[in-house]
Design a protein around this motif. Structure first.
Motif, PDB file in Angstrom:
ATOM      1  N   SER A 113     -12.482  15.418 -56.796  1.00 41.80           N
ATOM      2  CA  SER A 113     -12.826  14.204 -57.569  1.00 41.80           C
ATOM      3  C   SER A 113     -13.762  13.283 -56.799  1.00 41.80           C
ATOM      4  CB  SER A 113     -11.556  13.440 -57.974  1.00 41.80           C
ATOM      5  OG  SER A 113     -10.833  14.171 -58.923  1.00 41.80           O
ATOM      6  N   ILE A 114     -14.757  13.876 -56.166  1.00 40.00           N
ATOM      7  CA  ILE A 114     -15.803  13.074 -55.508  1.00 40.00           C
ATOM      8  C   ILE A 114     -16.989  13.059 -56.479  1.00 40.00           C
ATOM      9  CG2 ILE A 114     -17.397  12.963 -53.531  1.00 40.00           C
ATOM     10  CD1 ILE A 114     -15.247  14.544 -51.932  1.00 40.00           C
ATOM     11  N   PRO A 115     -17.592  11.886 -56.759  1.00 39.67           N
ATOM     12  CA  PRO A 115     -18.719  11.873 -57.694  1.00 39.67           C
ATOM     13  C   PRO A 115     -19.862  12.765 -57.185  1.00 39.67           C
ATOM     14  CG  PRO A 115     -18.033   9.638 -57.122  1.00 39.67           C
ATOM     15  CD  PRO A 115     -17.283  10.562 -56.211  1.00 39.67           C
ATOM     16  N   PRO A 116     -20.492  13.543 -58.074  1.00 37.57           N
ATOM     17  CA  PRO A 116     -21.541  14.474 -57.628  1.00 37.57           C
ATOM     18  C   PRO A 116     -22.654  13.814 -56.811  1.00 37.57           C
ATOM     19  CG  PRO A 116     -20.965  14.908 -59.915  1.00 37.57           C
ATOM     20  CD  PRO A 116     -20.191  13.689 -59.518  1.00 37.57           C
ATOM     21  N   HIS A 117     -22.979  12.544 -57.100  1.00 38.39           N
ATOM     22  CA  HIS A 117     -24.097  11.924 -56.369  1.00 38.39           C
ATOM     23  C   HIS A 117     -23.715  11.558 -54.925  1.00 38.39           C
ATOM     24  CE1 HIS A 117     -21.928   8.319 -57.765  1.00 38.39           C
ATOM     25  NE2 HIS A 117     -22.398   7.776 -56.669  1.00 38.39           N
ATOM     26  N   ARG A 118     -22.451  11.776 -54.555  1.00 31.46           N
ATOM     27  CA  ARG A 118     -22.044  11.485 -53.175  1.00 31.46           C
ATOM     28  C   ARG A 118     -22.210  12.710 -52.262  1.00 31.46           C
ATOM     29  NH1 ARG A 118     -17.869   8.233 -52.188  1.00 31.46           N
ATOM     30  NH2 ARG A 118     -18.518   8.544 -50.047  1.00 31.46           N
ATOM     31  N   PHE A 119     -22.760  13.801 -52.805  1.00 31.41           N
ATOM     32  CA  PHE A 119     -22.978  15.003 -51.986  1.00 31.41           C
ATOM     33  C   PHE A 119     -24.452  15.148 -51.648  1.00 31.41           C
ATOM     34  CE2 PHE A 119     -19.131  16.099 -54.321  1.00 31.41           C
ATOM     35  CZ  PHE A 119     -18.335  16.677 -53.337  1.00 31.41           C
TER      36      PHE A 119
END
Ligand SMILES: Cc1ncc(C[n+]2csc(CCOP(=O)(O)OP(=O)(O)O)c2C)c(N)n1
Ligand code: SF4
Length: 351
Positions: free
Chosen positions: A54-60
């Motif tokens: 549940s990490i937002p995709p833009h944080r990768f």
């Protein structure tokens, strides 16, 4: 690079994570790799791991070199930051990205050619610099993209598609990573999502350099009888040492394994990494013994998988450099410029 956008339609009842996102939100374009390529299974495991965290995709941020393996970031995390760099040079780009913004979760994707041949020097230094990232090698023992030459991880005696034997000893990237000081080292098999997904989750949350060597067969050039990186060979010669299960924060931790064989490790975000020992003589916290064990098993022709080494007190490059808490790319001029008086004092100190 060619890519095919994925149709947006999906089943309305796909499960959602804590952010209300489905796994489709973590996918990328349609893969153009050969059907059955192990690398696609690794991409699917990354999608599942990131969605479940549940990490937002833009944080990768996803960074790769060149090769079929290095093409795969196009096929996952389509809404994240990404850079497809130069053959063997992913580590320098990943180092720069991590130094600029330490708040992003960094995934490095490489191949055995990309890391163990042309990128060996870069690999050595990203490990010893402790860059906080999850570095995955899709290891197929061959240069898939350039049509099947032996790579440096190919086992001596293993044969090419045409039957020619490899004359050279292989480089074992797990042993190299252990020797250079990686603080999280695992090995898995692209065909074992049950093992690979928790390993990727734990590697992403590990504070320090996490390395995962994934045996990922190349069905076009290195999946025949005689290859030691084929689906059949790996299925027949695998030995798990420590299985890692990932327990999200607040989930109940149930005692489902016999006492003495289980250990719960707290991860930085409050989740738990549950280690289950499968080989009696294996200690995943002892770097020297882990290295000896992996190498002995390799001589016996066994592919040791699972979480091979974990340093719970690991730190990363930012801790070594004592950087400020704010990511460097978010610092303003006022934070960086000490002012005229400070500059004059520095200059005076050199006179
Ligand atoms: C500087 C440079 N040298 C050589 C090449 C040619 N080349 C492209 S991919 C590759 C090997 C890829 O093998 P690997 O990293 O194992 O990835 P795979 O395709 O097997 O996934 C080579 C030698 C290149 N692109 N750039
Ligand atoms: S050539 Fe091999 S590594 Fe490349 S996509 Fe095909 S199966 Fe995968």
């Amino acid at each position: 690079m060619t890519f095919v956008a994925k149709p947006r339609v999906h089943h309305p009842k796909l499960p959602v994570n804590d952010l209300g996102l489905t796994r489709r939100d973590y996918e990328g374009s349609v893969s153009t790799l050969c059907a059955g390529c192990g690398h696609d299974s690794v991409s699917a495991a990354i999608v599942q791991a990131c969605a479940e965290l549940s990490i937002p995709p833009h944080r990768f941020t996803k960074i790769s070199g060149i090769g079929c393996s290095s093409k795969t970031p196009t096929y996952f995390l389509g809404k994240s930051h990404g850079f497809n760099s130069v053959h063997g040079r992913m580590p320098s780009v990943a180092t720069g990205a991590n130094l600029a913004n330490k708040d992003l979760y960094c995934i490095g994707i490489s191949g055995d050619g990309d890391t163990a041949s042309i990128g060996m020097g870069q690999f050595a230094h990203i490990v010893r610099r402790r860059i906080n990232m999850c570095y995955i090698v899709d290891n197929n023992g061959t240069y898939g993209l350039t049509k099947g030459q032996f790579s440096a991880t190919n086992d001596k005696g293993s044969t090419s598609k045409k039957g020619a034997p490899n004359l050279y000893e292989p480089i074992d990237l797990v042993s190299i990573a252990l020797q250079l000081g990686a603080t999280f080292v695992g090995r898995s098999f692209s065909g074992d999502k049950g093992q690979l997904v928790p390993l990727i989750k734990a590697a992403l949350l590990h504070k320090g350099f996490a390395f995962i060597d994934v045996i990922s067969p190349c069905v076009a050039f290195n999946n025949h009888k005689g290859s030691t990186k084929s689906y059949d060979y790996v299925r027949d010669h695998r030995g798990d040492v420590v299985a890692a299960d990932f327990v999200p924060p607040h989930a109940e931790i149930t005692a489902d394994y016999a006492p003495g064989t289980r250990e719960d490790v707290a991860m930085p975000d409050g989740s738990t990494l549950r280690l289950r020992k499968l080989a009696d003589d294996y200690d995943p916290h002892d770097r020297v013994r882990a290295l000896a064990y992996v190498q002995h098993k390799q001589i016996e022709g066994e592919v040791v998988t699972g979480l091979l080494y974990l340093d719970q007190d690991a730190s990363d490059c930012h801790a070594i450099l004592e950087t400020v808490d704010t990511p460097l790319n978010a610092l303003e001029e006022a934070d960086l410029c000490p002012g005229d008086a400070a500059l004059k004092a520095v200059n005076a100190s050199f006179r």
